[in-house]
Design a protein around this motif. Structure first.
Motif, PDB file in Angstrom:
ATOM      1  N   LEU A 107      27.528  40.810  53.282  1.00 24.28           N
ATOM      2  CA  LEU A 107      28.682  41.479  53.884  1.00 24.28           C
ATOM      3  C   LEU A 107      29.983  41.249  53.102  1.00 24.28           C
ATOM      4  O   LEU A 107      30.714  42.204  52.811  1.00 24.28           O
ATOM      5  N   MET A 108      30.275  40.012  52.752  1.00 20.09           N
ATOM      6  CA  MET A 108      31.558  39.742  52.091  1.00 20.09           C
ATOM      7  C   MET A 108      31.709  40.458  50.742  1.00 20.09           C
ATOM      8  O   MET A 108      32.763  41.045  50.476  1.00 20.09           O
ATOM      9  N   PRO A 109      30.687  40.462  49.868  1.00 23.58           N
ATOM     10  CA  PRO A 109      30.850  41.194  48.610  1.00 23.58           C
ATOM     11  C   PRO A 109      31.032  42.698  48.813  1.00 23.58           C
ATOM     12  O   PRO A 109      31.803  43.331  48.082  1.00 23.58           O
ATOM     13  N   ALA A 110      30.342  43.261  49.804  1.00 18.57           N
ATOM     14  CA  ALA A 110      30.519  44.693  50.079  1.00 18.57           C
ATOM     15  C   ALA A 110      31.936  44.977  50.567  1.00 18.57           C
ATOM     16  O   ALA A 110      32.555  45.976  50.182  1.00 18.57           O
ATOM     17  N   TYR A 111      32.453  44.097  51.421  1.00 19.88           N
ATOM     18  CA  TYR A 111      33.838  44.252  51.856  1.00 19.88           C
ATOM     19  C   TYR A 111      34.802  44.145  50.673  1.00 19.88           C
ATOM     20  O   TYR A 111      35.802  44.877  50.603  1.00 19.88           O
ATOM     21  N   ARG A 112      34.526  43.209  49.783  1.00 18.36           N
ATOM     22  CA  ARG A 112      35.406  43.051  48.614  1.00 18.36           C
ATOM     23  C   ARG A 112      35.482  44.360  47.839  1.00 18.36           C
ATOM     24  O   ARG A 112      36.564  44.791  47.422  1.00 18.36           O
ATOM     25  N   ARG A 113      34.333  45.020  47.667  1.00 16.95           N
ATOM     26  CA  ARG A 113      34.319  46.289  46.932  1.00 16.95           C
ATOM     27  C   ARG A 113      35.015  47.396  47.721  1.00 16.95           C
ATOM     28  O   ARG A 113      35.597  48.304  47.132  1.00 16.95           O
ATOM     29  N   TRP A 114      34.945  47.343  49.057  1.00 21.96           N
ATOM     30  CA  TRP A 114      35.624  48.353  49.870  1.00 21.96           C
ATOM     31  C   TRP A 114      37.145  48.187  49.795  1.00 21.96           C
ATOM     32  O   TRP A 114      37.877  49.159  49.590  1.00 21.96           O
ATOM     33  N   PHE A 115      37.625  46.960  49.968  1.00 16.20           N
ATOM     34  CA  PHE A 115      39.064  46.725  50.011  1.00 16.20           C
ATOM     35  C   PHE A 115      39.714  46.691  48.628  1.00 16.20           C
ATOM     36  O   PHE A 115      40.902  46.985  48.488  1.00 16.20           O
ATOM     37  N   TYR A 116      38.947  46.325  47.612  1.00 12.57           N
ATOM     38  CA  TYR A 116      39.475  46.243  46.248  1.00 12.57           C
ATOM     39  C   TYR A 116      38.568  47.023  45.298  1.00 12.57           C
ATOM     40  O   TYR A 116      37.996  46.453  44.358  1.00 12.57           O
ATOM     41  N   PRO A 117      38.423  48.325  45.505  1.00  8.08           N
ATOM     42  CA  PRO A 117      37.427  49.099  44.752  1.00  8.08           C
ATOM     43  C   PRO A 117      37.743  49.250  43.271  1.00  8.08           C
ATOM     44  O   PRO A 117      36.850  49.594  42.485  1.00  8.08           O
ATOM     45  N   HIS A 118      38.976  48.982  42.875  1.00  6.83           N
ATOM     46  CA  HIS A 118      39.334  49.091  41.464  1.00  6.83           C
ATOM     47  C   HIS A 118      38.776  47.935  40.643  1.00  6.83           C
ATOM     48  O   HIS A 118      38.634  48.048  39.420  1.00  6.83           O
ATOM     49  N   GLU A 119      38.453  46.820  41.303  1.00  6.65           N
ATOM     50  CA  GLU A 119      38.035  45.630  40.558  1.00  6.65           C
ATOM     51  C   GLU A 119      36.736  45.818  39.778  1.00  6.65           C
ATOM     52  O   GLU A 119      36.661  45.418  38.609  1.00  6.65           O
ATOM     53  N   PRO A 120      35.668  46.392  40.382  1.00 11.81           N
ATOM     54  CA  PRO A 120      34.407  46.456  39.647  1.00 11.81           C
ATOM     55  C   PRO A 120      34.399  47.428  38.472  1.00 11.81           C
ATOM     56  O   PRO A 120      33.745  47.165  37.459  1.00 11.81           O
ATOM     57  N   ALA A 121      35.118  48.575  38.617  1.00 17.80           N
ATOM     58  CA  ALA A 121      34.930  49.625  37.610  1.00 17.80           C
ATOM     59  C   ALA A 121      36.194  50.399  37.259  1.00 17.80           C
ATOM     60  O   ALA A 121      36.120  51.423  36.599  1.00 17.80           O
ATOM     61  N   GLY A 122      37.350  49.932  37.707  1.00 17.40           N
ATOM     62  CA  GLY A 122      38.589  50.606  37.339  1.00 17.40           C
ATOM     63  C   GLY A 122      39.031  51.659  38.338  1.00 17.40           C
ATOM     64  O   GLY A 122      38.266  52.081  39.212  1.00 17.40           O
ATOM     65  N   GLU A 123      40.271  52.100  38.178  1.00 19.55           N
ATOM     66  CA  GLU A 123      40.877  53.026  39.128  1.00 19.55           C
ATOM     67  C   GLU A 123      40.146  54.361  39.212  1.00 19.55           C
ATOM     68  O   GLU A 123      40.112  55.001  40.266  1.00 19.55           O
ATOM     69  N   ASP A 124      39.557  54.833  38.106  1.00 17.71           N
ATOM     70  CA  ASP A 124      38.926  56.147  38.122  1.00 17.71           C
ATOM     71  C   ASP A 124      37.587  56.163  38.853  1.00 17.71           C
ATOM     72  O   ASP A 124      37.011  57.230  39.074  1.00 17.71           O
TER      73      ASP A 124
END
Length: 211
Positions: free
Chosen positions: A105-122
């Protein structure tokens, strides 16, 4: 025992704060202002180099990671009955759900709230879509487990895993499908929110939503 909690409103520190209240542990609460980036200050980074909350200091020992802190706290207070005995099948199930929260759950939330972190703004839209699918699949799994084995994650015994799960359910309150739209999860949240310690942590942090 001298206990100091460094946290911030509505973050992962809530579960630690909640458990400290539930367990009756006297502590000092130091809420950091994220808007002022107090969690990235030199003083705080010297304490927690990740610059995240929570950080719990017990008699000078620095502890980080919300799930790990929660597990340690309830082990320090076994009479509260919030963790099964070590070496038992129930303890194994407890580990499973604590780390389901931490690793699924926590890593999925991290990607939801901070989606730019894994792969950039685009790639924000794609990252959020995938994170949302992962969260909803996880909530479906937990709901099915509670429906078959509840009312708590370990059956009749409430544990620290239920506190952690409830905090993470709260994080979904503004998502397209909140976690409490699943019936067994909604019943679980209702039980946990009825605890006096839940109302008290809300009062101390000045929270008013998802009540």
């Amino acid at each position: 025992m001298t206990v100091t909690l460094y946290g911030s409103r509505s973050t992962a520190s809530l579960v630690v704060h909640w458990l400290l209240i539930e367990l009756g542990v006297a502590h000092e609460l130091r809420l950091l202002d994220f808007d002022q980036r107090e969690h990235k200050s030199a003083d705080y980074l010297a304490l927690n180099p990740q610059g995240r909350v929570p950080t719990l200091v017990i008699d000078g020992q620095v502890l980080t990671e919300s799930a790990a802190i929660a597990m340690h706290l309830v082990d320090l207070h076994p009479s509260a009955g919030l963790a099964p005995a070590p070496g038992t099948p129930e303890r194994a199930a407890y580990y499973r759900w604590m780390f389901f929260c931490a690793y699924t759950l926590m890593p999925a939330y991290r990607r939801w709230f901070y989606p730019h972190e894994p792969a950039g703004e685009d790639q924000v839209a794609q990252v959020q879509a995938r994170a949302l699918a992962e969260l909803e699949a996880a909530w479906q799994q937990v709901d099915a487990h509670l429906a078959a084995n509840g009312p708590y994650l370990l059956g009749e015994q409430r544990s620290a895993a239920d506190f952690l799960l409830t905090m993470l359910m709260r994080w979904s309150r503004n998502l397209p499908r909140p976690s409490d739209s699943w019936p067994a999860l909604a019943a679980h949240a209702t039980r946990m929110k009825a605890l006096p310690s839940f109302a008290e942590v809300y009062r101390r942090e000045g929270l008013t939503d998802w009540t």
